[in-house]
Scaffold this motif. Structure first.
Motif, PDB file in Angstrom:
ATOM      1  N   TYR A  81       0.834  -1.202   0.000  1.00  0.00           N
ATOM      2  CA  TYR A  81       0.000   0.000   0.000  1.00  0.00           C
ATOM      3  C   TYR A  81       0.871   1.256   0.000  1.00  0.00           C
ATOM      4  O   TYR A  81       0.684   2.161  -0.818  1.00  0.00           O
ATOM      5  CB  TYR A  81      -0.940  -0.011   1.192  1.00  0.00           C
ATOM      6  N   SER A  82       1.844   1.299   0.886  1.00  0.00           N
ATOM      7  CA  SER A  82       2.717   2.473   0.966  1.00  0.00           C
ATOM      8  C   SER A  82       3.679   2.536  -0.208  1.00  0.00           C
ATOM      9  O   SER A  82       4.131   3.617  -0.610  1.00  0.00           O
ATOM     10  CB  SER A  82       3.517   2.459   2.267  1.00  0.00           C
ATOM     11  N   THR A 106      -0.192  -0.544  -5.705  1.00  0.00           N
ATOM     12  CA  THR A 106       0.348   0.332  -4.673  1.00  0.00           C
ATOM     13  C   THR A 106      -0.304   1.702  -4.744  1.00  0.00           C
ATOM     14  O   THR A 106      -0.916   2.059  -5.754  1.00  0.00           O
ATOM     15  CB  THR A 106       1.884   0.479  -4.838  1.00  0.00           C
ATOM     16  N   ALA A 107      -0.137   2.461  -3.670  1.00  0.00           N
ATOM     17  CA  ALA A 107      -0.564   3.866  -3.674  1.00  0.00           C
ATOM     18  C   ALA A 107       0.572   4.792  -4.082  1.00  0.00           C
ATOM     19  O   ALA A 107       0.371   6.000  -4.167  1.00  0.00           O
ATOM     20  CB  ALA A 107      -1.092   4.258  -2.296  1.00  0.00           C
ATOM     21  N   HIS A 124      -2.712   1.840  -9.476  1.00  0.00           N
ATOM     22  CA  HIS A 124      -2.635   2.799  -8.381  1.00  0.00           C
ATOM     23  C   HIS A 124      -3.944   2.788  -7.586  1.00  0.00           C
ATOM     24  O   HIS A 124      -5.028   2.855  -8.160  1.00  0.00           O
ATOM     25  CB  HIS A 124      -2.387   4.209  -8.920  1.00  0.00           C
ATOM     26  N   GLY A 127      -4.207   6.700  -1.695  1.00  0.00           N
ATOM     27  CA  GLY A 127      -3.434   6.653  -0.462  1.00  0.00           C
ATOM     28  C   GLY A 127      -4.159   7.355   0.672  1.00  0.00           C
ATOM     29  O   GLY A 127      -5.327   7.728   0.563  1.00  0.00           O
ATOM     30  N   PRO A 131      -2.864   1.121   6.046  1.00  0.00           N
ATOM     31  CA  PRO A 131      -2.895  -0.003   5.112  1.00  0.00           C
ATOM     32  C   PRO A 131      -3.913  -1.085   5.468  1.00  0.00           C
ATOM     33  O   PRO A 131      -4.580  -1.634   4.586  1.00  0.00           O
ATOM     34  CB  PRO A 131      -1.463  -0.540   5.174  1.00  0.00           C
TER      35      PRO A 131
END
Length: 338
Positions: A81-82, A106-107, A124, A127, A131
């Motif tokens: 996620y990060s 992912t973000a 993407h 964010g 998570p």
């Protein structure tokens, strides 16, 4: 956040539908790289959903390096996620250098940058969310990848019907278990109150609800800041159950939650009933929690949703802010000095 899961799941599906995966060849197996309460949980839930649907083996790697069997017919899906998870970055770098096909979810962060350098498609996700609470974004992105590549084992019409039911079940869960529903009619609040002062042990059925049991355990840790344990039935009956003979004054600290599903094989349901009968004589508490809905997606996430609410209410009962994770940050600081 849990009140708004329906929007999160819908938004994630819309994003993955726009992804271009045309250059990804059909793999003979899939390796998902990811760790923690968001990425690894999303992967295990996906594997559960596809257990008897996908004919392609799915493995999950939470280590710093991919397994030795990695080859060009492997599809690697890296999930962070990060975008800055150490284990995932290192494993992805080794996998990408070997020339495998890969997709990244992912973000942002370093993972997105590395994926662009290798020419791998990036899905993407938004964010700004812890998570573990981005489970809708991560799971739906994974499901979308498998569906687009023909690995999900169902038709578009069938999946659309299941998604429609999933959204409805999540909306109903927010109504049933949200803060506006009083304790007398709120299963999540009732279970949190029952758990106060106990150590949660969550049992899931293998393969029906085992991944959800692991999710509950992780959420008790990160949200409520309490140690919790998870295991599978019938697996626990072959070893862990012997530990039920420990001193009653100690065993009485444990509160057992059995995540069940009336669509599970009858033999598993019989094991649940037997487990409850034995544990009620010794444990500090036992609760059976039933999945809701008709389709597998709805049933899985009805349990995930309830567990998230329970862990948040338990945090509030303990006077704790569920959002920050100071112990993880402290551990990272110690690790950085070593």
């Amino acid at each position: 956040m849990v009140d708004d899961y329906t929007r999160q799941f819908r938004e994630a599906w819309g994003r993955v539908e726009q992804a271009d995966l045309a250059g990804i060849p059909m793999p003979d197996h899939v390796l998902i790289l990811g760790t923690g309460g968001g990425s690894a949980t999303a992967a295990t839930l996906l594997r559960t959903y596809l257990y008897d649907r996908s004919e392609v083996p799915i493995e999950i790697c939470q280590a710093y390096q991919p397994p030795a069997y990695l080859r060009r017919t492997t599809l690697v899906v890296a999930v962070s996620y990060s975008g800055n998870t150490q284990e995932t970055l290192q494993a992805y770098e080794q996998a990408a250098a070997s020339g495998v096909s890969a997709v990244v979810i992912t973000a942002g962060g370093e993972l997105a940058a590395r994926a662009r350098s290798y020419g791998h498609p990036v899905i993407h996700v938004p964010g700004g969310t812890p998570p573990r609470m981005a489970i809708g974004y991560l799971f739906m992105a994974l499901l979308g990848v498998f569906h687009k590549l023909g690995l999900a084992g169902n038709t578009g019409v069938e999946l659309a019907e299941q998604l429609g039911e999933l959204y409805a079940v999540l909306a109903e869960g927010a109504r049933r278990w949200g803060t506006a529903m009083p304790v007398t009619d709120n299963e999540a609040k009732q279970l949190a109150l029952a758990l106060r002062g106990h150590i949660p042990v969550v049992y899931g059925l293998n393969p029906n609800t085992g991944a959800v049991a692991e999710r509950w355990k992780r959420q008790f840790g990160e949200n409520a800041k309490v140690m919790a344990f998870a295991n599978l039935l019938p697996d626990a009956h072959h070893d862990e159950a012997v530990g039920w003979e420990m001193e009653r004054e100690l065993f009485g600290r444990f509160f057992f939650i059995l995540l069940t599903d009336d669509q599970a094989p009858r033999v598993l349901q019989q094991r649940v009933a037997a487990t409850v009968e034995v544990l009620r004589e010794r444990a500090g508490g036992v609760r059976v929690v039933q999945a809701r809905g008709r389709g597998r997606l709805a049933r899985l996430f009805s349990l995930v949703h309830l567990g998230d609410y329970v862990s948040l209410y338990l945090a509030l009962l303990r006077g704790i802010d569920p959002t920050p994770v100071p112990m993880i940050e402290h551990f990272k600081a110690v690790l950085s000095r070593s």
